[in-house]
Design a protein around this motif. Structure first.
Motif, short mmCIF file in Angstrom:
data_model
loop_
_atom_site.label_atom_id
_atom_site.label_comp_id
_atom_site.label_asym_id
_atom_site.label_seq_id
_atom_site.Cartn_x
_atom_site.Cartn_y
_atom_site.Cartn_z
N HIS A 114 0.53 -1.15 0.04
CA HIS A 114 -0.04 0.08 0.08
C HIS A 114 1.23 1.10 0.01
CE1 HIS A 114 -3.58 -2.11 1.27
NE2 HIS A 114 -2.89 -3.12 1.75
N TRP A 115 0.48 2.54 -0.64
CA TRP A 115 1.19 3.62 -1.01
C TRP A 115 0.14 4.23 -0.68
CZ3 TRP A 115 6.52 2.99 -2.17
CH2 TRP A 115 7.02 1.18 -2.86
N GLY A 116 1.00 5.67 0.20
CA GLY A 116 0.96 6.95 0.34
C GLY A 116 1.20 8.03 0.18
N LYS A 117 0.37 9.07 -0.99
CA LYS A 117 0.84 10.09 -1.67
C LYS A 117 2.15 10.83 -1.39
CE LYS A 117 -3.24 11.18 -2.87
NZ LYS A 117 -4.96 12.93 -3.12
N GLY A 118 2.98 10.65 -2.54
CA GLY A 118 4.41 10.93 -1.57
C GLY A 118 4.58 12.91 -1.44
N THR A 119 5.33 12.38 -0.43
CA THR A 119 5.69 14.42 -0.34
C THR A 119 7.16 14.81 -0.85
OG1 THR A 119 5.66 15.21 2.24
CG2 THR A 119 6.78 13.22 2.29
N GLN A 120 7.50 15.64 -1.37
CA GLN A 120 8.20 16.36 -1.34
C GLN A 120 9.59 16.48 -0.98
OE1 GLN A 120 8.98 16.93 -5.20
NE2 GLN A 120 11.37 16.49 -4.07
N VAL A 121 10.27 16.25 -0.83
CA VAL A 121 11.74 16.68 0.40
C VAL A 121 12.97 16.95 -1.31
CG1 VAL A 121 14.16 15.67 1.48
CG2 VAL A 121 11.43 15.17 1.55
N THR A 122 13.78 18.41 -0.35
CA THR A 122 14.47 19.07 -0.96
C THR A 122 15.26 19.82 0.02
OG1 THR A 122 12.27 19.66 -2.97
CG2 THR A 122 14.64 21.08 -2.85
N VAL A 123 16.64 19.79 -1.01
CA VAL A 123 17.95 19.85 0.04
C VAL A 123 18.35 21.13 -0.94
CG1 VAL A 123 19.63 19.10 1.33
CG2 VAL A 123 17.33 17.58 1.13
#
Length: 125
Positions: A114-123
């Protein structure tokens, strides 16, 4: 069963972020939960997983910097990300594998991802 993730954002190199994910529904148990990530032009890759028994797996690239943990209810999973690098930038996806839940009061073990919607990580560098 739904997965809801939160905690992404923009951070400078060397900074920290914490991702959280919770599974909702009439859940009895979840075999393992984890985080995967996908950068532009690349395949989705494993970041870290943790089983219901507490066994953890990490990608070599994040060992020593990231820590995964299951919540008290064991239907949540957090990812503490420290010493972030620009190459950690990606969309991060929460995963739950092999969920046992009640379907009309009958326990069902689905053996699925099962997958959740993605969350963006920007470094930023």
């Amino acid at each position: 069963v739904q997965l809801q993730a939160s905690g992404g954002g923009l951070v400078q190199s060397g900074g920290s972020l914490r991702l959280s994910c919770g599974a909702s529904g009439r859940i009895i148990s979840i075999k393992s939960m984890g985080w995967y990530r996908q950068a532009p032009g690349k395949q989705r890759e494993l970041v870290a997983t943790v089983t219901s028994g507490g066994d953890t797996t990490y990608a070599d690239s994040v060992k020593g910097r990231f820590t995964i943990s299951r919540g008290f209810a064991k239907n949540t999973v957090d990812l503490q990300m420290n010493s972030l690098k620009p190459e950690d930038s990606a969309v991060y996806y929460c995963n739950a594998n092999s969920i046992t839940y009640y379907n009309h009061d009958v326990p069902v073990a689905d053996g699925e991802d099962h997958w959740g919607k993605g969350t963006q990580v920007t470094v930023s560098s």
